[in-house]
Design a protein around this motif. Structure first.
Motif, short mmCIF file in Angstrom:
data_model
loop_
_atom_site.label_atom_id
_atom_site.label_comp_id
_atom_site.label_asym_id
_atom_site.label_seq_id
_atom_site.Cartn_x
_atom_site.Cartn_y
_atom_site.Cartn_z
N GLY A 135 0.83 -1.20 0.00
CA GLY A 135 0.00 0.00 0.00
C GLY A 135 0.86 1.24 0.00
O GLY A 135 1.93 1.30 0.64
N CYS B 74 0.50 4.27 1.31
CA CYS B 74 0.68 5.03 2.56
C CYS B 74 1.67 4.32 3.48
O CYS B 74 2.53 4.94 4.09
CB CYS B 74 -0.67 5.21 3.24
SG CYS B 74 -0.74 6.66 4.31
N THR C 136 -7.92 -1.12 -6.85
CA THR C 136 -7.80 0.11 -6.09
C THR C 136 -6.49 0.82 -6.41
O THR C 136 -5.55 0.20 -6.92
CB THR C 136 -7.84 -0.16 -4.57
OG1 THR C 136 -6.71 -0.99 -4.21
CG2 THR C 136 -9.13 -0.87 -4.19
N CYS C 137 -6.45 2.09 -6.10
CA CYS C 137 -5.23 2.87 -6.28
C CYS C 137 -5.08 3.83 -5.11
O CYS C 137 -6.08 4.28 -4.53
CB CYS C 137 -5.28 3.65 -7.60
SG CYS C 137 -3.76 4.60 -7.94
N SER C 138 -3.86 4.13 -4.76
CA SER C 138 -3.59 5.04 -3.65
C SER C 138 -2.35 5.87 -3.96
O SER C 138 -1.38 5.36 -4.53
CB SER C 138 -3.39 4.25 -2.35
OG SER C 138 -3.12 5.10 -1.26
N SER D 140 -2.63 9.53 2.61
CA SER D 140 -2.94 9.06 1.27
C SER D 140 -4.33 9.47 0.84
O SER D 140 -5.21 9.71 1.67
CB SER D 140 -2.82 7.53 1.19
OG SER D 140 -3.87 6.92 1.91
N ALA E 128 -7.16 7.63 -1.66
CA ALA E 128 -7.35 6.28 -2.20
C ALA E 128 -8.75 6.10 -2.72
O ALA E 128 -9.70 6.75 -2.26
CB ALA E 128 -7.05 5.25 -1.11
N ASP F 211 -9.47 2.22 -8.84
CA ASP F 211 -8.44 2.61 -9.80
C ASP F 211 -9.00 3.31 -11.03
O ASP F 211 -8.28 4.06 -11.71
CB ASP F 211 -7.59 1.41 -10.21
CG ASP F 211 -8.42 0.24 -10.74
OD1 ASP F 211 -9.62 0.41 -10.98
OD2 ASP F 211 -7.84 -0.86 -10.91
#
Length: 251
Positions: free
Chosen positions: A136, A138, A197-199, A216, A218, A221
């Motif tokens: 991840g 973060c 997902t994207c962060s 972050s 998030a 995506d």
């Protein structure tokens, strides 16, 4: 271990079981903890009397409200959270994505604050969630800026396990990405803890220049396309710089 009270340690082991299990019977606690039943019965009774756990009519134990009170006190007294919250609110309103605040807790990352987006499709992380430092954006923003010796010790000891389809499980690749994050001042992850997902994240520093957390944005995506990423990176870095400045950082 000789300087630690064994009864207290065993009691904490019992409480830790409820991090993964919503409700447990006495026999389940015995089986999962490996502690003799007579000892479990005694410790569970004490924990119940003190309000740390509660027992329902069916004989199932769960965490008591006293822990909620303690958790609220910890959150209220955490200076980083107090300082970061208004900046997080501004960032959330600006980009309309979920904003997470994470700190390092031993060898894990711990979510200490989260603001949701107004989008109907969102990520369902929560305060108190833990994740490995290597997975991840973060978490990795924190890992990347740890002192070299501490970071290398962690990487030598940790076993990389997949959480999502994008989790980095190759240590050499991870080291390269960590170095890139140190040079760029931010981290990006795709499907590392949850698929699709994207962060985007950046580190937070205290007055000594040590990394004390990560922030972050998030979401799914599909909302983090290449055209939008530069804007998100810029705003996240601005937010973490503002928080760091309020903590006394002058870098």
């Amino acid at each position: 271990m000789q300087n630690k009270n064994k009864t207290v340690m065993k009691s904490m082991n019992i409480l830790n079981l409820f991090r993964l299990h919503h409700k447990l019977t006495l026999n389940e606690i015995v089986q999962l903890s490996g502690i003799p039943k007579t000892s479990v019965h005694r410790m569970v009774g004490s924990l119940e009397d003190m309000g740390f756990i509660t027992k329902d009519r069916e004989g199932y134990y769960s965490l008591g409200l006293l822990l909620l009170e303690f958790g609220q006190l910890v959150a209220e007294r955490l200076d980083l959270r107090k300082i970061a919250l208004p900046i997080m609110e501004s960032l959330r309103d600006n980009v309309d994505e979920a904003v997470n605040l994470i700190i390092k807790d031993n060898k894990e990352a711990l979510y200490v604050e989260k603001l949701d987006t107004r989008h109907p499709v969102r990520l369902f992380t929560k305060v108190g969630r833990r994740s490995p430092l290597y997975a991840g954006a973060c978490s990795r923003a924190i890992l990347a800026f740890l002192p070299d010796e501490e970071r290398d010790e962690y990487l030598n000891e940790i076993e990389l396990k997949p959480y999502g389809q994008g989790t980095i499980i190759d240590k050499q690749k991870l080291k390269i990405i960590l170095e890139q994050s140190r040079q760029n001042g931010y981290a990006i992850s795709y499907s590392e803890l949850e698929n699709n997902t994207c962060s985007v994240a950046a580190p937070i520093f205290d007055f000594t220049g040590h990394v004390v957390g990560g922030l972050s944005v998030a979401g799914p995506d599909v909302r983090f396309n290449k055209e939008r990423l530069p804007e998100l990176i810029k705003k996240v870095k601005q937010a973490t710089a503002e928080i760091s400045k309020k903590l006394g950082w002058s870098g």
